[in-house]
Scaffold this active site. Structure first.
Site, PDB file in Angstrom:
ATOM      1  N   MET A 128       0.862  -1.252  -0.231  1.00 32.37           N
ATOM      2  CA  MET A 128      -0.353  -0.197  -0.113  1.00 32.37           C
ATOM      3  C   MET A 128       0.511   0.770  -0.092  1.00 32.37           C
ATOM      4  SD  MET A 128      -3.889  -0.802   1.360  1.00 32.37           S
ATOM      5  CE  MET A 128      -4.367  -2.528   1.297  1.00 32.37           C
ATOM      6  N   GLY A 163       1.512  -1.028   3.739  1.00 29.71           N
ATOM      7  CA  GLY A 163       0.574  -2.295   3.669  1.00 29.71           C
ATOM      8  C   GLY A 163       1.726  -3.587   3.980  1.00 29.71           C
ATOM      9  N   GLY A 220       1.963  -6.898   3.683  1.00 31.45           N
ATOM     10  CA  GLY A 220       2.370  -7.895   3.486  1.00 31.45           C
ATOM     11  C   GLY A 220       3.982  -7.516   2.901  1.00 31.45           C
ATOM     12  N   ALA A 221       4.067  -5.907   2.886  1.00 32.96           N
ATOM     13  CA  ALA A 221       5.234  -5.368   1.796  1.00 32.96           C
ATOM     14  C   ALA A 221       6.073  -4.871   3.207  1.00 32.96           C
ATOM     15  CB  ALA A 221       4.697  -4.178   1.177  1.00 32.96           C
ATOM     16  N   GLY A 270      -0.586  -6.254  23.041  1.00 34.03           N
ATOM     17  CA  GLY A 270       0.131  -4.566  22.620  1.00 34.03           C
ATOM     18  C   GLY A 270       0.887  -4.750  23.611  1.00 34.03           C
ATOM     19  N   GLY A 314       2.745  -7.844  25.738  1.00 32.25           N
ATOM     20  CA  GLY A 314       4.079  -8.719  25.015  1.00 32.25           C
ATOM     21  C   GLY A 314       2.865  -9.707  24.323  1.00 32.25           C
ATOM     22  N   ASP A 345       5.440   6.460  17.146  1.00 33.29           N
ATOM     23  CA  ASP A 345       4.878   6.161  15.484  1.00 33.29           C
ATOM     24  C   ASP A 345       4.052   4.007  16.070  1.00 33.29           C
ATOM     25  OD1 ASP A 345       3.190   5.547  13.338  1.00 33.29           O
ATOM     26  OD2 ASP A 345       4.083   7.150  12.779  1.00 33.29           O
ATOM     27  N   ASP A 396       3.615  -5.656  12.310  1.00 33.38           N
ATOM     28  CA  ASP A 396       4.182  -6.081  10.893  1.00 33.38           C
ATOM     29  C   ASP A 396       5.831  -6.130  11.449  1.00 33.38           C
ATOM     30  OD1 ASP A 396       2.069  -6.149  10.210  1.00 33.38           O
ATOM     31  OD2 ASP A 396       2.200  -3.680   8.966  1.00 33.38           O
ATOM     32  N   GLY A 405       6.758   6.793  10.900  1.00 29.95           N
ATOM     33  CA  GLY A 405       6.630   5.889   9.372  1.00 29.95           C
ATOM     34  C   GLY A 405       6.017   4.811   9.743  1.00 29.95           C
TER      35      GLY A 405
HETATM   36  O1  RIB Z   1       0.102  -2.337   9.587  1.00 25.06           O
HETATM   37  C1  RIB Z   1      -0.030  -1.632   9.039  1.00 25.06           C
HETATM   38  C2  RIB Z   1      -0.346  -1.186   7.840  1.00 25.06           C
HETATM   39  O2  RIB Z   1      -1.504  -1.405   7.791  1.00 25.06           O
HETATM   40  C3  RIB Z   1       0.264   0.008   6.970  1.00 25.06           C
HETATM   41  O3  RIB Z   1       1.490   0.000   6.681  1.00 25.06           O
HETATM   42  C4  RIB Z   1      -1.131  -0.134   5.930  1.00 25.06           C
HETATM   43  O4  RIB Z   1      -0.446   0.246   4.422  1.00 25.06           O
HETATM   44  C5  RIB Z   1      -2.145  -0.814   6.220  1.00 25.06           C
HETATM   45  O5  RIB Z   1      -1.838  -1.937   5.399  1.00 25.06           O
END
Ligand code: RIB
Length: 311
Positions: free
Chosen positions: A15, A43, A45-46, A227, A230, A251, A257, A292
């Site tokens: 995304m 995103g 996955g990315a 969260g 843990g 942030d 991810d 970010g």
């Molecule tokens: O988990 C965070 C992500 O969720 C963000 O990067 C956003 O793109 C959504 O996919």
């Protein structure tokens, strides 16, 4: 720690994150000024792919990008992060996935997603990548792509004996647990666990019962993320607490991810699951000290420095 370089496949989303830093959300009909804005690569996955790659894993990405100005930029971003883009393809006539994100002064975030091209990632894309995915140590999935593609990937990986991790985010009540037979690790947070098990998750005992109910339905192990408290690794026989790492949040976007990408990296490198989860928690904690999404993910050297300072 092992020095082995693992290989990770990601079947998932990408995304463009449109991140607004806010003092407060506007009420319906109201306009308020926000102090800052950033655009970045995101995103789920990315993000997981970039986290694992920055830590030193070999990563192959299976995803679909938009037929717009963001599509080629996504491909370039994967390449710049050392990720194999053989299976990153555009969707003709379709816009890229985008995510408007609002980050409060506390570091807490709220996210909207528009799937765009990610909705076109199909089982046929996984079939086309099968030879490359079958050589992976770990395959990662999330729920920003069609569920049929997730079920297909789990079944394919199980046929090849590849470890799989499914992060069921964003939560989708249509997810069929029966379609995940053979999945190695399932990583819901408390609310996703409640939704998908149909059970309460208010207490530790509830969480254990709900997680074990998923194991009874064919999932290998459940990692419940909590969260600031843990996580818990739940197997049929045991529960292992994964300690939180205390930092001051700037942030929190993409921290989940970072946790999964870090976990996968250390698991693929040969660490036992509980240790790999501990490292993932440290990697996620470092990410929330920076602004970010992918931008906040540390390299292996930066992460080593953070671990030294947070023993
Ligand atoms: O988990 C965070 C992500 O969720 C963000 O990067 C956003 O793109 C959504 O996919």
């Amino acid at each position: 720690m092992t020095g082995r370089k693992g290989r990770i496949g990601v079947v998932g989303s990408n995304m463009i994150d449109l991140i607004t830093y806010i003092d407060r959300m506007p009420r319906p009909g109201e306009t308020v000024e926000a102090p800052d804005f950033e655009i970045g690569f995101g995103g789920k996955g990315a993000n997981q792919a970039v986290a694992a790659s920055r830590l030193g894993s070999e990563v192959v990405m299976v995803t679909r990008v938009g037929d717009d100005l963001f599509g080629p930029q996504q491909v370039e971003n994967f390449r710049a992060n050392g990720i194999d883009t053989t299976h990153v393809r555009p969707v003709p006539g379709k816009a890229s996935g985008v995510a408007p994100i609002f980050v409060e002064a506390s570091g807490e975030n709220s996210i909207l997603i528009v799937k765009g091209a990610n909705a076109a990632l199909m089982p046929a894309d996984v079939d086309a990548a099968e030879a490359d995915l079958a050589r992976c140590d770990v395959i990662l999935m999330q729920l920003e792509v069609p569920l049929e593609t997730v079920y297909h990937t789990v079944a394919m990986a199980a046929r090849h004996g590849v470890t799989t991790v499914l992060n069921p985010a964003p939560a989708d009540r249509a997810l069929d647990i029966g379609g995940l037979a053979g999945l190695t690790f399932f990583t819901p947070n408390e609310s996703e666990l409640a939704l998908l098990s149909g059970m309460p998750t208010e207490t530790d005992a509830h969480i254990l019962t709900a997680a074990r109910s998923l194991i009874e339905r064919g999932i290998g192990q459940v990692v419940v993320t909590l969260g600031g408290r843990g996580a818990r690794l739940v197997t049929r026989e045991a529960v292992t607490p994964i300690a939180p790492v205390q930092v001051t949040p700037v942030d929190t976007t993409g921290a989940g991810d970072a946790f999964i990408g870090g976990f996968a990296h250390f698991l693929a490198a040969g660490l036992p699951a509980a240790e790999a989860l501990g490292q993932g928690a440290r990697y996620a904690a470092q990410s929330i000290t920076r602004r970010g999404t992918q931008k906040s993910y540390a390299t292996a050297d930066e992460f080593a420095g953070f671990c030294e300072a947070h023993k």
